[in-house]
Design a protein around this motif. Structure first.
Motif, PDB file in Angstrom:
ATOM      1  N   ALA A  44     -11.397  -1.111   0.918  1.00 36.43           N
ATOM      2  CA  ALA A  44     -10.531  -0.048   1.431  1.00 36.43           C
ATOM      3  C   ALA A  44      -9.115  -0.189   0.880  1.00 36.43           C
ATOM      4  CB  ALA A  44     -10.518  -0.077   2.954  1.00 36.43           C
ATOM      5  N   ASP A  45      -8.572  -1.390   0.955  1.00 34.10           N
ATOM      6  CA  ASP A  45      -7.220  -1.658   0.471  1.00 34.10           C
ATOM      7  C   ASP A  45      -7.081  -1.276  -0.994  1.00 34.10           C
ATOM      8  OD1 ASP A  45      -4.664  -2.723  -0.079  1.00 34.10           O
ATOM      9  OD2 ASP A  45      -5.371  -4.786  -0.042  1.00 34.10           O
ATOM     10  N   ASN A  46      -7.993  -1.743  -1.817  1.00 31.63           N
ATOM     11  CA  ASN A  46      -7.880  -1.478  -3.257  1.00 31.63           C
ATOM     12  C   ASN A  46      -8.129  -0.010  -3.589  1.00 31.63           C
ATOM     13  OD1 ASN A  46      -6.884  -3.330  -5.051  1.00 31.63           O
ATOM     14  ND2 ASN A  46      -8.847  -3.867  -5.923  1.00 31.63           N
ATOM     15  N   ALA A  47      -9.110   0.617  -2.959  1.00 32.78           N
ATOM     16  CA  ALA A  47      -9.380   2.036  -3.231  1.00 32.78           C
ATOM     17  C   ALA A  47      -8.189   2.897  -2.821  1.00 32.78           C
ATOM     18  CB  ALA A  47     -10.657   2.479  -2.517  1.00 32.78           C
ATOM     19  N   ILE A  48      -7.602   2.587  -1.652  1.00 30.43           N
ATOM     20  CA  ILE A  48      -6.418   3.320  -1.195  1.00 30.43           C
ATOM     21  C   ILE A  48      -5.280   3.171  -2.200  1.00 30.43           C
ATOM     22  CG2 ILE A  48      -4.550   3.158   0.522  1.00 30.43           C
ATOM     23  CD1 ILE A  48      -6.803   2.800   2.648  1.00 30.43           C
ATOM     24  N   THR A  49      -5.059   1.971  -2.678  1.00 34.23           N
ATOM     25  CA  THR A  49      -3.970   1.728  -3.621  1.00 34.23           C
ATOM     26  C   THR A  49      -4.219   2.428  -4.956  1.00 34.23           C
ATOM     27  OG1 THR A  49      -3.520  -0.361  -2.522  1.00 34.23           O
ATOM     28  CG2 THR A  49      -2.554  -0.063  -4.687  1.00 34.23           C
ATOM     29  N   PHE A  50      -5.460   2.415  -5.419  1.00 33.07           N
ATOM     30  CA  PHE A  50      -5.765   3.128  -6.665  1.00 33.07           C
ATOM     31  C   PHE A  50      -5.597   4.629  -6.495  1.00 33.07           C
ATOM     32  CE2 PHE A  50      -7.417  -0.843  -8.279  1.00 33.07           C
ATOM     33  CZ  PHE A  50      -7.183  -0.731  -9.643  1.00 33.07           C
ATOM     34  N   ALA A  51      -6.037   5.183  -5.367  1.00 36.69           N
ATOM     35  CA  ALA A  51      -5.857   6.624  -5.133  1.00 36.69           C
ATOM     36  C   ALA A  51      -4.374   6.968  -5.147  1.00 36.69           C
ATOM     37  CB  ALA A  51      -6.507   7.038  -3.816  1.00 36.69           C
ATOM     38  N   ALA A  52      -3.566   6.167  -4.460  1.00 37.34           N
ATOM     39  CA  ALA A  52      -2.125   6.408  -4.427  1.00 37.34           C
ATOM     40  C   ALA A  52      -1.519   6.315  -5.823  1.00 37.34           C
ATOM     41  CB  ALA A  52      -1.445   5.421  -3.488  1.00 37.34           C
ATOM     42  N   GLY A  53      -2.052   5.415  -6.645  1.00 30.89           N
ATOM     43  CA  GLY A  53      -1.566   5.274  -8.013  1.00 30.89           C
ATOM     44  C   GLY A  53      -1.710   6.535  -8.844  1.00 30.89           C
ATOM     45  N   THR A  54      -2.661   7.392  -8.479  1.00 28.41           N
ATOM     46  CA  THR A  54      -2.801   8.656  -9.205  1.00 28.41           C
ATOM     47  C   THR A  54      -1.612   9.571  -8.949  1.00 28.41           C
ATOM     48  OG1 THR A  54      -4.026   9.880  -7.486  1.00 28.41           O
ATOM     49  CG2 THR A  54      -5.329   8.542  -9.033  1.00 28.41           C
ATOM     50  N   ALA A  55      -0.933   9.375  -7.814  1.00 30.45           N
ATOM     51  CA  ALA A  55       0.219  10.200  -7.467  1.00 30.45           C
ATOM     52  C   ALA A  55       1.546   9.504  -7.740  1.00 30.45           C
ATOM     53  CB  ALA A  55       0.150  10.586  -5.984  1.00 30.45           C
ATOM     54  N   LEU A  56       1.586   8.179  -7.551  1.00 28.90           N
ATOM     55  CA  LEU A  56       2.846   7.440  -7.632  1.00 28.90           C
ATOM     56  C   LEU A  56       3.023   6.635  -8.915  1.00 28.90           C
ATOM     57  CD1 LEU A  56       2.951   5.994  -3.991  1.00 28.90           C
ATOM     58  CD2 LEU A  56       4.174   8.010  -4.873  1.00 28.90           C
ATOM     59  N   GLY A  57       1.960   6.460  -9.671  1.00 23.56           N
ATOM     60  CA  GLY A  57       2.031   5.633 -10.869  1.00 23.56           C
ATOM     61  C   GLY A  57       1.466   4.252 -10.605  1.00 23.56           C
ATOM     62  N   PRO A  58       1.449   3.406 -11.627  1.00 18.59           N
ATOM     63  CA  PRO A  58       0.756   2.124 -11.529  1.00 18.59           C
ATOM     64  C   PRO A  58       1.503   1.020 -10.781  1.00 18.59           C
ATOM     65  CG  PRO A  58       1.740   2.345 -13.679  1.00 18.59           C
ATOM     66  CD  PRO A  58       1.969   3.654 -12.965  1.00 18.59           C
ATOM     67  N   ASP A  59       2.782   1.173 -10.572  1.00 19.20           N
ATOM     68  CA  ASP A  59       3.582   0.095  -9.995  1.00 19.20           C
ATOM     69  C   ASP A  59       3.687   0.259  -8.479  1.00 19.20           C
ATOM     70  OD1 ASP A  59       4.934  -2.271 -10.199  1.00 19.20           O
ATOM     71  OD2 ASP A  59       6.833  -1.352 -10.802  1.00 19.20           O
ATOM     72  N   VAL A  60       2.562   0.044  -7.786  1.00 14.91           N
ATOM     73  CA  VAL A  60       2.493   0.278  -6.345  1.00 14.91           C
ATOM     74  C   VAL A  60       1.915  -0.928  -5.609  1.00 14.91           C
ATOM     75  CG1 VAL A  60       2.296   2.795  -6.546  1.00 14.91           C
ATOM     76  CG2 VAL A  60       0.221   1.395  -6.596  1.00 14.91           C
ATOM     77  N   LEU A  61       2.224  -1.005  -4.330  1.00 12.24           N
ATOM     78  CA  LEU A  61       1.712  -2.049  -3.452  1.00 12.24           C
ATOM     79  C   LEU A  61       1.328  -1.430  -2.113  1.00 12.24           C
ATOM     80  CD1 LEU A  61       4.427  -4.799  -4.017  1.00 12.24           C
ATOM     81  CD2 LEU A  61       2.062  -4.861  -4.847  1.00 12.24           C
ATOM     82  N   THR A  62       0.339  -2.001  -1.469  1.00 15.27           N
ATOM     83  CA  THR A  62      -0.044  -1.554  -0.141  1.00 15.27           C
ATOM     84  C   THR A  62       1.081  -1.852   0.834  1.00 15.27           C
ATOM     85  OG1 THR A  62      -2.352  -2.057  -0.623  1.00 15.27           O
ATOM     86  CG2 THR A  62      -1.757  -1.814   1.696  1.00 15.27           C
ATOM     87  N   GLY A  63       1.459  -0.832   1.624  1.00 12.80           N
ATOM     88  CA  GLY A  63       2.463  -1.026   2.664  1.00 12.80           C
ATOM     89  C   GLY A  63       1.815  -1.465   3.968  1.00 12.80           C
ATOM     90  N   GLY A  64       0.579  -1.058   4.164  1.00 11.51           N
ATOM     91  CA  GLY A  64      -0.179  -1.413   5.358  1.00 11.51           C
ATOM     92  C   GLY A  64      -1.377  -0.509   5.472  1.00 11.51           C
ATOM     93  N   PHE A  65      -2.388  -0.973   6.197  1.00 10.66           N
ATOM     94  CA  PHE A  65      -3.545  -0.112   6.433  1.00 10.66           C
ATOM     95  C   PHE A  65      -4.286  -0.579   7.668  1.00 10.66           C
ATOM     96  CE2 PHE A  65      -5.703  -3.455   4.135  1.00 10.66           C
ATOM     97  CZ  PHE A  65      -7.018  -3.417   4.547  1.00 10.66           C
ATOM     98  N   SER A  66      -5.070   0.331   8.210  1.00 13.38           N
ATOM     99  CA  SER A  66      -5.937  -0.014   9.341  1.00 13.38           C
ATOM    100  C   SER A  66      -7.355   0.393   8.966  1.00 13.38           C
ATOM    101  CB  SER A  66      -5.494   0.693  10.618  1.00 13.38           C
ATOM    102  OG  SER A  66      -5.621   2.091  10.470  1.00 13.38           O
ATOM    103  N   ILE A  67      -8.306  -0.306   9.551  1.00 14.51           N
ATOM    104  CA  ILE A  67      -9.713  -0.025   9.255  1.00 14.51           C
ATOM    105  C   ILE A  67     -10.497  -0.027  10.558  1.00 14.51           C
ATOM    106  CG2 ILE A  67     -10.221  -2.458   8.766  1.00 14.51           C
ATOM    107  CD1 ILE A  67     -12.199  -1.413   6.569  1.00 14.51           C
ATOM    108  N   ASN A  68     -11.424   0.891  10.648  1.00 12.79           N
ATOM    109  CA  ASN A  68     -12.355   0.941  11.767  1.00 12.79           C
ATOM    110  C   ASN A  68     -13.751   0.715  11.223  1.00 12.79           C
ATOM    111  OD1 ASN A  68     -10.024   3.003  12.618  1.00 12.79           O
ATOM    112  ND2 ASN A  68     -10.887   2.004  14.414  1.00 12.79           N
ATOM    113  N   TYR A  69     -14.426  -0.284  11.770  1.00 10.47           N
ATOM    114  CA  TYR A  69     -15.796  -0.582  11.380  1.00 10.47           C
ATOM    115  C   TYR A  69     -16.713   0.253  12.270  1.00 10.47           C
ATOM    116  CZ  TYR A  69     -13.501  -4.445   9.051  1.00 10.47           C
ATOM    117  OH  TYR A  69     -12.669  -5.194   8.251  1.00 10.47           O
TER     118      TYR A  69
END
Length: 141
Positions: free
Chosen positions: A60-85
């Motif tokens: 989830a973390d990596n997929a979210i960061t890659f999706a965001a990279g399509t909008a923000l560019g490659p120099d990004v970091l996760t700010g935070g996330f939550s997950i529900n199993y």
């Protein structure tokens, strides 16, 4: 900013030793979305035979960061996330499908649905996540 390609995303993932260890692959990338997949192996399971929650969280973390990279560019970091199993993850492949819900100049909010593909080809939603991703060095150009 020049648009990033699927090949750029694959090179970025290949530069992450932990992703290589897990055998993760980017199978789709662009237009505010990304898909990350990995094969479910015995060494990634927890004691009850289900995919470990940490592997789901990683995806989830990596997929979210890659999706965001399509909008923000490659120099990004996760700010935070939550997950529900939602359901135990048991199958042959994990598919993490992330998409940008909203993006500004320095931050994007994304959602990720995590599916498990069963031996018989059935797809089961196992977890859902949402997170924010930040640019590392100021606004994308």
């Amino acid at each position: 900013m020049t648009a990033l390609t699927l090949e750029d995303a694959r090179k970025g993932l290949a530069s992450q030793p932990f992703s290589v260890l897990l055998g993760a692959r980017v199978t789709s990338f662009g237009d505010g979305a990304a898909v990350l997949e990995l094969d479910i192996r015995e060494d990634l399971l927890q004691q009850n035979g289900y995919l470990h929650g940490g592997v789901l969280a990683y995806a989830a973390d990596n997929a979210i960061t890659f999706a965001a990279g399509t909008a923000l560019g490659p120099d990004v970091l996760t700010g935070g996330f939550s997950i529900n199993y939602l359901r135990p993850a048991q199958g042959i492949r994990l598919v993490a499908e992330a998409r940008v819900l909203h993006s500004g100049r320095r931050q994007a909010t994304c959602r990720c649905d995590l599916y498990v593909i069963g031996q018989d080809g059935t797809t089961t939603l196992s977890a859902a996540a949402q997170g924010s991703v930040l640019t590392r060095n100021g606004p994308a150009r």
